[in-house]
Motif scaffolding. Sequence first.
Motif, PDB file in Angstrom:
ATOM      1  N   TYR A   1      -2.859  -3.865  -2.561  1.00 31.18           N
ATOM      2  CA  TYR A   1      -3.152  -2.646  -1.801  1.00 31.18           C
ATOM      3  C   TYR A   1      -1.970  -1.668  -1.885  1.00 31.18           C
ATOM      4  O   TYR A   1      -2.174  -0.450  -1.986  1.00 31.18           O
ATOM      5  CB  TYR A   1      -3.462  -3.010  -0.353  1.00 31.18           C
ATOM      6  CG  TYR A   1      -4.638  -3.963  -0.228  1.00 31.18           C
ATOM      7  CD1 TYR A   1      -5.946  -3.495  -0.202  1.00 31.18           C
ATOM      8  CD2 TYR A   1      -4.429  -5.338  -0.170  1.00 31.18           C
ATOM      9  CE1 TYR A   1      -7.020  -4.370  -0.096  1.00 31.18           C
ATOM     10  CE2 TYR A   1      -5.491  -6.225  -0.070  1.00 31.18           C
ATOM     11  CZ  TYR A   1      -6.784  -5.733  -0.039  1.00 31.18           C
ATOM     12  OH  TYR A   1      -7.843  -6.611   0.043  1.00 31.18           O
ATOM     13  N   GLU A   2      -0.762  -2.205  -1.853  1.00 33.99           N
ATOM     14  CA  GLU A   2       0.423  -1.359  -1.992  1.00 33.99           C
ATOM     15  C   GLU A   2       0.447  -0.690  -3.365  1.00 33.99           C
ATOM     16  O   GLU A   2       0.794   0.491  -3.495  1.00 33.99           O
ATOM     17  CB  GLU A   2       1.686  -2.197  -1.788  1.00 33.99           C
ATOM     18  CG  GLU A   2       1.833  -2.731  -0.373  1.00 33.99           C
ATOM     19  CD  GLU A   2       2.975  -3.708  -0.236  1.00 33.99           C
ATOM     20  OE1 GLU A   2       3.530  -4.136  -1.279  1.00 33.99           O
ATOM     21  OE2 GLU A   2       3.323  -4.071   0.909  1.00 33.99           O
ATOM     22  N   LEU A   3       0.062  -1.445  -4.395  1.00 31.76           N
ATOM     23  CA  LEU A   3       0.007  -0.893  -5.755  1.00 31.76           C
ATOM     24  C   LEU A   3      -1.007   0.241  -5.838  1.00 31.76           C
ATOM     25  O   LEU A   3      -0.742   1.296  -6.424  1.00 31.76           O
ATOM     26  CB  LEU A   3      -0.349  -2.000  -6.739  1.00 31.76           C
ATOM     27  CG  LEU A   3      -0.604  -1.581  -8.191  1.00 31.76           C
ATOM     28  CD1 LEU A   3       0.652  -0.981  -8.815  1.00 31.76           C
ATOM     29  CD2 LEU A   3      -1.091  -2.762  -9.008  1.00 31.76           C
ATOM     30  N   ILE A   4      -2.186   0.031  -5.241  1.00 38.69           N
ATOM     31  CA  ILE A   4      -3.236   1.055  -5.267  1.00 38.69           C
ATOM     32  C   ILE A   4      -2.776   2.315  -4.547  1.00 38.69           C
ATOM     33  O   ILE A   4      -2.985   3.444  -5.021  1.00 38.69           O
ATOM     34  CB  ILE A   4      -4.528   0.500  -4.636  1.00 38.69           C
ATOM     35  CG1 ILE A   4      -5.140  -0.546  -5.568  1.00 38.69           C
ATOM     36  CG2 ILE A   4      -5.523   1.621  -4.348  1.00 38.69           C
ATOM     37  CD1 ILE A   4      -6.306  -1.306  -4.969  1.00 38.69           C
ATOM     38  N   GLU A   5      -2.128   2.145  -3.408  1.00 39.48           N
ATOM     39  CA  GLU A   5      -1.651   3.301  -2.646  1.00 39.48           C
ATOM     40  C   GLU A   5      -0.521   4.025  -3.353  1.00 39.48           C
ATOM     41  O   GLU A   5      -0.305   5.225  -3.128  1.00 39.48           O
ATOM     42  CB  GLU A   5      -1.221   2.839  -1.255  1.00 39.48           C
ATOM     43  CG  GLU A   5      -2.404   2.379  -0.403  1.00 39.48           C
ATOM     44  CD  GLU A   5      -1.981   1.611   0.837  1.00 39.48           C
ATOM     45  OE1 GLU A   5      -0.753   1.454   1.050  1.00 39.48           O
ATOM     46  OE2 GLU A   5      -2.852   1.159   1.594  1.00 39.48           O
ATOM     47  N   GLU A   6       0.194   3.316  -4.213  1.00 39.60           N
ATOM     48  CA  GLU A   6       1.218   3.955  -5.034  1.00 39.60           C
ATOM     49  C   GLU A   6       0.578   4.671  -6.220  1.00 39.60           C
ATOM     50  O   GLU A   6       1.037   5.744  -6.637  1.00 39.60           O
ATOM     51  CB  GLU A   6       2.221   2.906  -5.533  1.00 39.60           C
ATOM     52  CG  GLU A   6       3.404   3.493  -6.281  1.00 39.60           C
ATOM     53  CD  GLU A   6       4.397   2.423  -6.742  1.00 39.60           C
ATOM     54  OE1 GLU A   6       5.421   2.800  -7.338  1.00 39.60           O
ATOM     55  OE2 GLU A   6       4.131   1.225  -6.516  1.00 39.60           O
ATOM     56  N   LEU A   7      -0.481   4.090  -6.760  1.00 36.39           N
ATOM     57  CA  LEU A   7      -1.193   4.702  -7.888  1.00 36.39           C
ATOM     58  C   LEU A   7      -1.899   5.988  -7.460  1.00 36.39           C
ATOM     59  O   LEU A   7      -1.854   6.998  -8.182  1.00 36.39           O
ATOM     60  CB  LEU A   7      -2.217   3.699  -8.442  1.00 36.39           C
ATOM     61  CG  LEU A   7      -3.137   4.185  -9.561  1.00 36.39           C
ATOM     62  CD1 LEU A   7      -2.343   4.422 -10.846  1.00 36.39           C
ATOM     63  CD2 LEU A   7      -4.254   3.164  -9.807  1.00 36.39           C
TER      64      LEU A   7
END
Length: 267
Positions: free
Chosen positions: A234-240
């Motif tokens: 989820y952190e990766l998606i929010e960074e993407l």
Amino acid sequence: MSSRESTPLSCNGVDDLHEDTVTDKTLKGLLKREIELQLQIDAIQTEIEQLEERLGTKTTLDDVEEQDLEEFEAPEWCVPIKANVMTFDWDSLAKEVQFDVIVTDPPWQLATHAPTRGVAIAYQQLPDVCIESIPIPKLQKNGFLFIWVINNKYAKAFELMERWGYTYVDDITWVKQTVNRRMAKGHGYYLQHAKETCLVGKKGDDPPNCRHSVGSDVIFSERRGQSQKPEELYELIEELVPNGKYLEIFGRKNNLRDYWVTIGNEL
């Protein structure tokens, strides 16, 4: 006398040879049957272990539910929608909002067995045709689809992506770890399994604020609760896609997150 004595010896030799041949054929037949039965046992054991892993690494559902009720507290700004994914009014949701990122963890049906009966709040395994019927294309004009996949459903997941209008662009490997940071190996048919894979598809243009070359396609994270995915995803998606509109389908309450819409019958 010698000739008379030799005759029964000759007959006994033929009988012994015949008996040895029959015994050898019987033994080979039994060994073949043993191998077939062992393969069936191995296949059944694999399915049992996969189901146990999906249900929470051999803990009972009552234990999981009791623990969840005691410890669970929903994030303040999450948007949980408890509903049957198969009968949910997707058209109304699509009219209200188009999502930049959709995450889904389908309850893939294992092998060729019929769907499990499950319990009151647990997901059943769904046949592929049911997963296909979810109107993903209506919910997203431009953006990313993250779909968790099990080993024997890779081909089906790629087929679904294409059918829904997505192009495969990447995949993420979650290497499961224990509390001691060792690989949390599980059972597989041929190899021990210590990872899960999430395929990434893209549709249309990049969503607003989309960034490139962020994060990593490998996540090392501890295996936690029942079907709980790593927070790093989820952190990766929010960074993407910063400040995006995020949706999770087949969500569970242990994956609820601020500023995400989560839909499922286990919330």
